[in-house]
Design a protein around this motif. Sequence first.
Motif, mmCIF file in Angstrom:
data_model
loop_
_atom_site.group_PDB
_atom_site.id
_atom_site.type_symbol
_atom_site.label_atom_id
_atom_site.label_comp_id
_atom_site.label_asym_id
_atom_site.label_seq_id
_atom_site.Cartn_x
_atom_site.Cartn_y
_atom_site.Cartn_z
ATOM 1 N N SER A 286 -84.674 0.699 -105.342
ATOM 2 C CA SER A 286 -85.341 0.172 -106.538
ATOM 3 C C SER A 286 -86.810 0.559 -106.628
ATOM 4 C CB SER A 286 -85.214 -1.363 -106.571
ATOM 5 O OG SER A 286 -83.868 -1.766 -106.493
ATOM 6 N N LEU A 287 -87.296 1.358 -105.685
ATOM 7 C CA LEU A 287 -88.693 1.790 -105.737
ATOM 8 C C LEU A 287 -88.926 2.691 -106.940
ATOM 9 C CD1 LEU A 287 -89.307 2.637 -101.963
ATOM 10 C CD2 LEU A 287 -89.967 0.549 -103.180
ATOM 11 N N THR A 288 -90.104 2.609 -107.501
ATOM 12 C CA THR A 288 -90.459 3.436 -108.653
ATOM 13 C C THR A 288 -91.730 4.218 -108.343
ATOM 14 O OG1 THR A 288 -91.698 1.613 -109.667
ATOM 15 C CG2 THR A 288 -89.380 1.862 -110.286
ATOM 16 N N ARG A 289 -91.902 5.335 -109.031
ATOM 17 C CA ARG A 289 -93.095 6.159 -108.834
ATOM 18 C C ARG A 289 -94.298 5.484 -109.470
ATOM 19 N NH1 ARG A 289 -93.409 9.727 -105.146
ATOM 20 N NH2 ARG A 289 -94.700 11.156 -106.368
ATOM 21 N N ALA A 290 -95.403 5.479 -108.732
ATOM 22 C CA ALA A 290 -96.621 4.862 -109.244
ATOM 23 C C ALA A 290 -97.821 5.582 -108.639
ATOM 24 C CB ALA A 290 -96.661 3.377 -108.896
ATOM 25 N N ARG A 291 -98.866 5.688 -109.412
ATOM 26 C CA ARG A 291 -100.118 6.242 -108.910
ATOM 27 C C ARG A 291 -100.943 5.100 -108.342
ATOM 28 N NH1 ARG A 291 -103.138 10.748 -109.041
ATOM 29 N NH2 ARG A 291 -105.403 10.560 -109.177
ATOM 30 N N MET A 292 -101.288 5.209 -107.057
ATOM 31 C CA MET A 292 -101.926 4.091 -106.387
ATOM 32 C C MET A 292 -103.010 4.564 -105.437
ATOM 33 S SD MET A 292 -98.680 1.657 -105.367
ATOM 34 C CE MET A 292 -99.763 0.255 -105.128
ATOM 35 N N ASP A 293 -103.925 3.649 -105.134
ATOM 36 C CA ASP A 293 -104.845 3.809 -104.012
ATOM 37 C C ASP A 293 -104.132 3.271 -102.772
ATOM 38 O OD1 ASP A 293 -107.211 5.033 -104.874
ATOM 39 O OD2 ASP A 293 -107.864 3.184 -105.856
ATOM 40 N N VAL A 294 -104.005 4.109 -101.768
ATOM 41 C CA VAL A 294 -103.303 3.720 -100.542
ATOM 42 C C VAL A 294 -104.300 3.669 -99.391
ATOM 43 C CG1 VAL A 294 -101.495 4.321 -98.886
ATOM 44 C CG2 VAL A 294 -101.144 4.731 -101.340
ATOM 45 N N PHE A 295 -104.329 2.541 -98.699
ATOM 46 C CA PHE A 295 -105.181 2.361 -97.528
ATOM 47 C C PHE A 295 -104.261 2.063 -96.340
ATOM 48 C CE2 PHE A 295 -107.691 1.254 -101.205
ATOM 49 C CZ PHE A 295 -108.931 1.841 -100.961
ATOM 50 N N LEU A 296 -104.321 2.919 -95.337
ATOM 51 C CA LEU A 296 -103.425 2.789 -94.190
ATOM 52 C C LEU A 296 -104.208 3.040 -92.904
ATOM 53 C CD1 LEU A 296 -100.506 2.481 -93.102
ATOM 54 C CD2 LEU A 296 -100.251 4.959 -93.378
ATOM 55 N N PRO A 297 -104.190 2.091 -91.958
ATOM 56 C CA PRO A 297 -104.930 2.315 -90.702
ATOM 57 C C PRO A 297 -104.253 3.377 -89.846
ATOM 58 C CG PRO A 297 -103.669 0.280 -90.579
ATOM 59 C CD PRO A 297 -103.549 0.774 -91.999
ATOM 60 N N ARG A 298 -105.055 4.152 -89.145
ATOM 61 C CA ARG A 298 -104.496 5.029 -88.116
ATOM 62 C C ARG A 298 -103.947 4.158 -86.998
ATOM 63 N NH1 ARG A 298 -109.458 8.865 -87.931
ATOM 64 N NH2 ARG A 298 -109.912 7.653 -86.062
ATOM 65 N N PHE A 299 -102.805 4.555 -86.454
ATOM 66 C CA PHE A 299 -102.287 3.808 -85.317
ATOM 67 C C PHE A 299 -101.416 4.703 -84.453
ATOM 68 C CE2 PHE A 299 -99.135 3.107 -88.690
ATOM 69 C CZ PHE A 299 -97.922 3.273 -88.034
ATOM 70 N N ARG A 300 -101.329 4.331 -83.201
ATOM 71 C CA ARG A 300 -100.481 5.020 -82.235
ATOM 72 C C ARG A 300 -99.834 3.973 -81.345
ATOM 73 N NH1 ARG A 300 -100.368 6.990 -77.013
ATOM 74 N NH2 ARG A 300 -99.397 9.045 -76.737
ATOM 75 N N ILE A 301 -98.509 3.983 -81.296
ATOM 76 C CA ILE A 301 -97.772 3.004 -80.503
ATOM 77 C C ILE A 301 -96.826 3.739 -79.570
ATOM 78 C CG2 ILE A 301 -96.369 0.905 -80.555
ATOM 79 C CD1 ILE A 301 -97.001 0.632 -83.503
ATOM 80 N N GLU A 302 -96.763 3.305 -78.338
ATOM 81 C CA GLU A 302 -95.804 3.855 -77.383
ATOM 82 C C GLU A 302 -95.221 2.707 -76.579
ATOM 83 O OE1 GLU A 302 -95.474 7.290 -73.903
ATOM 84 O OE2 GLU A 302 -97.324 7.009 -75.030
ATOM 85 N N ASN A 303 -93.893 2.615 -76.554
ATOM 86 C CA ASN A 303 -93.215 1.563 -75.808
ATOM 87 C C ASN A 303 -92.174 2.164 -74.879
ATOM 88 O OD1 ASN A 303 -93.265 -0.793 -78.556
ATOM 89 N ND2 ASN A 303 -94.587 -0.710 -76.787
ATOM 90 N N HIS A 304 -91.872 1.424 -73.842
ATOM 91 C CA HIS A 304 -90.912 1.835 -72.816
ATOM 92 C C HIS A 304 -89.994 0.640 -72.568
ATOM 93 C CE1 HIS A 304 -90.358 3.121 -68.303
ATOM 94 N NE2 HIS A 304 -89.228 3.041 -68.954
ATOM 95 N N PHE A 305 -88.704 0.794 -72.830
ATOM 96 C CA PHE A 305 -87.769 -0.311 -72.717
ATOM 97 C C PHE A 305 -86.645 -0.001 -71.738
ATOM 98 C CE2 PHE A 305 -89.429 -0.663 -77.066
ATOM 99 C CZ PHE A 305 -89.840 -1.989 -77.088
ATOM 100 N N ASN A 306 -86.222 -1.018 -71.024
ATOM 101 C CA ASN A 306 -84.953 -0.980 -70.314
ATOM 102 C C ASN A 306 -83.920 -1.605 -71.249
ATOM 103 O OD1 ASN A 306 -82.754 -1.144 -68.649
ATOM 104 N ND2 ASN A 306 -83.764 -2.285 -67.018
ATOM 105 N N LEU A 307 -82.983 -0.804 -71.719
ATOM 106 C CA LEU A 307 -82.012 -1.275 -72.708
ATOM 107 C C LEU A 307 -80.905 -2.115 -72.097
ATOM 108 C CD1 LEU A 307 -81.578 1.906 -74.929
ATOM 109 C CD2 LEU A 307 -82.962 -0.110 -75.400
ATOM 110 N N LYS A 308 -80.832 -2.157 -70.791
ATOM 111 C CA LYS A 308 -79.740 -2.866 -70.141
ATOM 112 C C LYS A 308 -79.656 -4.339 -70.576
ATOM 113 C CE LYS A 308 -77.909 -3.733 -65.474
ATOM 114 N NZ LYS A 308 -78.112 -3.432 -64.036
ATOM 115 N N PRO A 309 -80.766 -5.105 -70.575
ATOM 116 C CA PRO A 309 -80.658 -6.498 -71.029
ATOM 117 C C PRO A 309 -80.250 -6.619 -72.490
ATOM 118 C CG PRO A 309 -82.687 -6.148 -69.785
ATOM 119 C CD PRO A 309 -82.115 -4.797 -70.055
ATOM 120 N N ILE A 310 -80.751 -5.707 -73.345
ATOM 121 C CA ILE A 310 -80.413 -5.767 -74.765
ATOM 122 C C ILE A 310 -78.930 -5.485 -74.974
ATOM 123 C CG2 ILE A 310 -80.779 -4.675 -77.010
ATOM 124 C CD1 ILE A 310 -83.678 -4.253 -76.267
#
Length: 402
Positions: A286-310
């Motif tokens: 349902s998204l539509t095209r729009a002209r906008m001012d976009v403000f987005l912080p720079r970010f960097r995420i790194e995670n390490h998981f043991n999937l065994k419990p999940i």
Amino acid sequence: MRPALALLLLLLPSCLPRARGGLREDLGLLRTQLALRLYRDAAAAPGNGTNVVISPAGVSLALEILQFAAQGDTARQLVQALGYSLHAPQVSASVHSAYAALHSPGRGPRVELACTVFVHPGAAVSPCFVERVSRWANSSLQPAPPRETHGPPTSSGERRGGGGRGGGPAGPESGRAEVAWARLALLSTMSFRSAWRRGFAPADTQPLPFAGGRGLVLQVPTMHQTAEVNYGQFQDPAGHQVQVLELPYLGSTASLLLVRPRDKDTPLSHIEPHLTASVLHTWMSSLTRARMDVFLPRFRIENHFNLKPILSSWGVTDLFDPLKANLKGISGQDGFYVSETIHKAKTEVSEEGTKASTATALLLLKRSRIPFFKADRPFFFLLREPDTGFVFSIGRVSNPLD
């Protein structure tokens, strides 16, 4: 009902909409559902109170690899967790073609998705299993290094739950299982790199306030652009108002979906429980095209998981039990179980091609008549490839500086 979809549709939860495009779209919805389930479990893990990222595509790949080996109850548990079976020929063909499209040459994103299966030294592995793994999304088998030195990390939960180093039951039988059973360890990795379709100018990046949790206000490097984007305002099932923005990458084969509460007094944690594959499918459609001012912080995420419990909490339990695991597809005989499932994911969002900026120009923020999307408080994100339905990354940003 088409016979090729019979097994798949039996496993589709009733909350998912029926896709009109057939098997590929059904698999895409399942991938989104798996992504949300993984995200919630990863975010609930101790120590993940701020930024979280996990790669559902990497986790799915590991579960697919294990399907090549699993039989009996072990196979049934894997199919229930993943939502589809690769033993259905058309499902297998559809998934394989999606991986092939993902790695096709072109100007689109660069995606590195792989799963390495570490096998206990000296264990017999059939050539057929080796071939199936090596042909599946750049995956491979390698001999496991000695656990005492450079092997995959050992789960503390394994030792608590099993008593023996191999995760088997404590007592006299554990020593015998250590010798008779061979371990498998899986390491799935995913990296994504692409330029924006419309890049953020480094000169337009400046420190702006970001309202983190518990009243903390940070000054974070925030990118800006004025561009045509896909945008929508919606109401979640609980009545919260949300803003949804989609930023396309070069080639339009992947996009970053951003979701945040519209009301600054509504925490992101109030929105997340109501995100479902059905809700996201409706919003994205349902998204539509729009002209906008976009403000987005720079970010960097790194995670390490043991999937065994999940995975264990999802009902995938036999896989990790040396006395119950049925992985005869590896060699035709009993003798294998999975000791570890390690998952690593990282996501970095920045201006296109920028490693270090020396720009000193500041963007003057003035009132404008065009709408704006400002990610100045915690937000949820989904990095996806619409054509194949792959979800490369899913997570939240609560502190861009963390």
